[in-house]
Design a protein around this motif. Structure first.
Motif, PDB file in Angstrom:
ATOM      1  N   UNK A  40       0.823  -1.210   0.000  1.00 47.94           N
ATOM      2  CA  UNK A  40       0.000   0.000   0.000  1.00 47.94           C
ATOM      3  C   UNK A  40       0.858   1.262   0.000  1.00 47.94           C
ATOM      4  N   UNK A  41       2.051   1.141   0.541  1.00 46.03           N
ATOM      5  CA  UNK A  41       2.987   2.273   0.560  1.00 46.03           C
ATOM      6  C   UNK A  41       3.889   2.284  -0.680  1.00 46.03           C
ATOM      7  N   UNK A  42       3.620   1.358  -1.613  1.00 49.30           N
ATOM      8  CA  UNK A  42       4.425   1.290  -2.835  1.00 49.30           C
ATOM      9  C   UNK A  42       5.815   0.734  -2.603  1.00 49.30           C
ATOM     10  N   UNK A  43       5.955  -0.058  -1.553  1.00 49.55           N
ATOM     11  CA  UNK A  43       7.260  -0.600  -1.179  1.00 49.55           C
ATOM     12  C   UNK A  43       7.247  -2.121  -1.211  1.00 49.55           C
ATOM     13  N   UNK A  44       8.410  -2.694  -1.440  1.00 48.67           N
ATOM     14  CA  UNK A  44       8.602  -4.132  -1.299  1.00 48.67           C
ATOM     15  C   UNK A  44       8.990  -4.380   0.156  1.00 48.67           C
ATOM     16  N   UNK A  45       8.401  -5.386   0.795  1.00 45.97           N
ATOM     17  CA  UNK A  45       8.750  -5.654   2.197  1.00 45.97           C
ATOM     18  C   UNK A  45      10.243  -5.946   2.355  1.00 45.97           C
ATOM     19  N   UNK A  46      10.797  -5.642   3.518  1.00 44.39           N
ATOM     20  CA  UNK A  46      12.206  -5.959   3.759  1.00 44.39           C
ATOM     21  C   UNK A  46      12.464  -7.460   3.638  1.00 44.39           C
ATOM     22  N   UNK A  47      13.679  -7.821   3.297  1.00 41.43           N
ATOM     23  CA  UNK A  47      14.061  -9.235   3.237  1.00 41.43           C
ATOM     24  C   UNK A  47      14.065  -9.820   4.645  1.00 41.43           C
ATOM     25  N   UNK A  48      13.907 -11.107   4.703  1.00 42.79           N
ATOM     26  CA  UNK A  48      13.990 -11.803   5.984  1.00 42.79           C
ATOM     27  C   UNK A  48      12.636 -11.960   6.650  1.00 42.79           C
ATOM     28  N   UNK A  49      12.680 -12.411   7.860  1.00 42.60           N
ATOM     29  CA  UNK A  49      11.486 -12.671   8.652  1.00 42.60           C
ATOM     30  C   UNK A  49      10.902 -11.354   9.149  1.00 42.60           C
ATOM     31  N   UNK A  50       9.722 -11.016   8.689  1.00 45.63           N
ATOM     32  CA  UNK A  50       9.095  -9.754   9.082  1.00 45.63           C
ATOM     33  C   UNK A  50       8.653  -9.757  10.538  1.00 45.63           C
ATOM     34  N   UNK A  51       8.658 -10.926  11.174  1.00 45.43           N
ATOM     35  CA  UNK A  51       8.311 -10.997  12.584  1.00 45.43           C
ATOM     36  C   UNK A  51       9.543 -10.914  13.487  1.00 45.43           C
ATOM     37  N   UNK A  52      10.714 -10.808  12.905  1.00 44.48           N
ATOM     38  CA  UNK A  52      11.932 -10.679  13.706  1.00 44.48           C
ATOM     39  C   UNK A  52      12.103  -9.222  14.141  1.00 44.48           C
ATOM     40  N   UNK A  53      12.427  -9.046  15.406  1.00 43.44           N
ATOM     41  CA  UNK A  53      12.704  -7.714  15.935  1.00 43.44           C
ATOM     42  C   UNK A  53      14.078  -7.765  16.593  1.00 43.44           C
ATOM     43  N   UNK A  54      14.970  -6.910  16.124  1.00 42.57           N
ATOM     44  CA  UNK A  54      16.308  -6.857  16.722  1.00 42.57           C
ATOM     45  C   UNK A  54      16.209  -6.646  18.221  1.00 42.57           C
ATOM     46  N   UNK A  55      17.014  -7.403  18.952  1.00 40.98           N
ATOM     47  CA  UNK A  55      17.048  -7.261  20.404  1.00 40.98           C
ATOM     48  C   UNK A  55      16.036  -8.136  21.128  1.00 40.98           C
ATOM     49  N   UNK A  56      15.164  -8.815  20.391  1.00 43.84           N
ATOM     50  CA  UNK A  56      14.200  -9.727  21.012  1.00 43.84           C
ATOM     51  C   UNK A  56      14.484 -11.129  20.479  1.00 43.84           C
ATOM     52  N   UNK A  57      14.689 -12.070  21.382  1.00 36.74           N
ATOM     53  CA  UNK A  57      15.037 -13.443  21.027  1.00 36.74           C
ATOM     54  C   UNK A  57      13.980 -14.067  20.123  1.00 36.74           C
ATOM     55  N   UNK A  58      14.441 -14.955  19.239  1.00 34.58           N
ATOM     56  CA  UNK A  58      13.521 -15.676  18.351  1.00 34.58           C
ATOM     57  C   UNK A  58      12.586 -16.594  19.130  1.00 34.58           C
ATOM     58  N   UNK A  59      12.886 -16.835  20.400  1.00 37.69           N
ATOM     59  CA  UNK A  59      11.993 -17.623  21.255  1.00 37.69           C
ATOM     60  C   UNK A  59      10.614 -16.965  21.301  1.00 37.69           C
ATOM     61  N   UNK A  60      10.605 -15.645  21.151  1.00 37.69           N
ATOM     62  CA  UNK A  60       9.359 -14.889  21.271  1.00 37.69           C
ATOM     63  C   UNK A  60       8.675 -14.630  19.925  1.00 37.69           C
ATOM     64  N   UNK A  61       9.125 -15.292  18.857  1.00 33.62           N
ATOM     65  CA  UNK A  61       8.552 -15.054  17.534  1.00 33.62           C
ATOM     66  C   UNK A  61       7.034 -15.263  17.511  1.00 33.62           C
ATOM     67  N   UNK A  62       6.572 -16.311  18.155  1.00 38.17           N
ATOM     68  CA  UNK A  62       5.146 -16.632  18.125  1.00 38.17           C
ATOM     69  C   UNK A  62       4.316 -15.508  18.753  1.00 38.17           C
ATOM     70  N   UNK A  63       4.775 -14.944  19.847  1.00 36.63           N
ATOM     71  CA  UNK A  63       4.016 -13.868  20.489  1.00 36.63           C
ATOM     72  C   UNK A  63       4.160 -12.571  19.696  1.00 36.63           C
ATOM     73  N   UNK A  64       5.293 -12.386  19.034  1.00 41.94           N
ATOM     74  CA  UNK A  64       5.462 -11.216  18.171  1.00 41.94           C
ATOM     75  C   UNK A  64       4.510 -11.297  16.984  1.00 41.94           C
TER      76      UNK A  64
END
Length: 176
Positions: A40-64
């Motif tokens: 909608x913003x005319x952009x291609x999503x960033x590469x990689x897992x869009x649910x990944x947040x720097x500084x937060x462990x991948x253990x929390x991916x499901x809640x993210x």
């Protein structure tokens, strides 16, 4: 599109569905609504897992992931935090770790997705659901005109293996 029996069964069982006696494949387009917001913003999503947040462990991916979807649908941050808080106990029981406060996770998601932040906690999810169903309809009608059966499963489609590339091209055309 969203109430037929293949959606109600476990994804492991969906692997055994046949269409006209042919083996099928399920093409999954995860992070669909996040990807649509970038579109909608005319952009291609960033590469990689869009649910990944720097500084937060991948253990929390499901809640993210839950927090992202809640944020896309919630009318405001307070409603999003309240809805996410209701998900915490089952997450803690399953994973054994306590996530950051809901407001912290929701803020981190917004910061991680600055180009689409304005859509979060704005109630925009209903519009995305409409767009999602319109796209699914276009894809299935396009395939039906070619006498090709396709089953819609939330953010994926099941089609016979022979037509996998055609479906993939339609998805790219309509979503990206």
């Amino acid at each position: 599109f969203y109430c037929h029996w293949p959606q109600m069964i476990n994804s492991d069982l969906r692997k055994h569905i046949k269409i006209d006696g042919k083996d099928t494949v399920e093409l999954d387009y995860s992070c669909l609504h996040l990807s649509m917001l970038y579109g909608l913003e005319g952009m291609i999503p960033p590469d990689g897992d869009l649910y990944h947040i720097d500084g937060i462990s991948t253990i929390f991916r499901k809640i993210i992931k839950k927090a992202v979807n809640i944020s896309i649908n919630a009318e405001d941050e307070r409603a999003a935090a309240q809805a996410l808080r209701q998900e915490y106990q089952s997450f803690i029981d399953e994973v054994g770790y306590i996530p950051d406060k809901p407001s912290t996770i929701i803020s981190a998601i917004g910061y991680n997705h600055l180009p689409i932040q304005k859509y979060l906690c704005s109630g925009h999810g209903v519009h995305l659901q409409y767009l999602d169903s319109s796209i699914a309809e276009e894809i299935m009608l396009n395939l039906a005109e070619k006498d090709i059966c396709c089953l819609c499963i939330h953010d994926s489609f099941i089609i016979d293996i022979e037509h996998r590339d055609l479906l993939n091209n339609l998805i790219i055309y309509y979503i990206l």
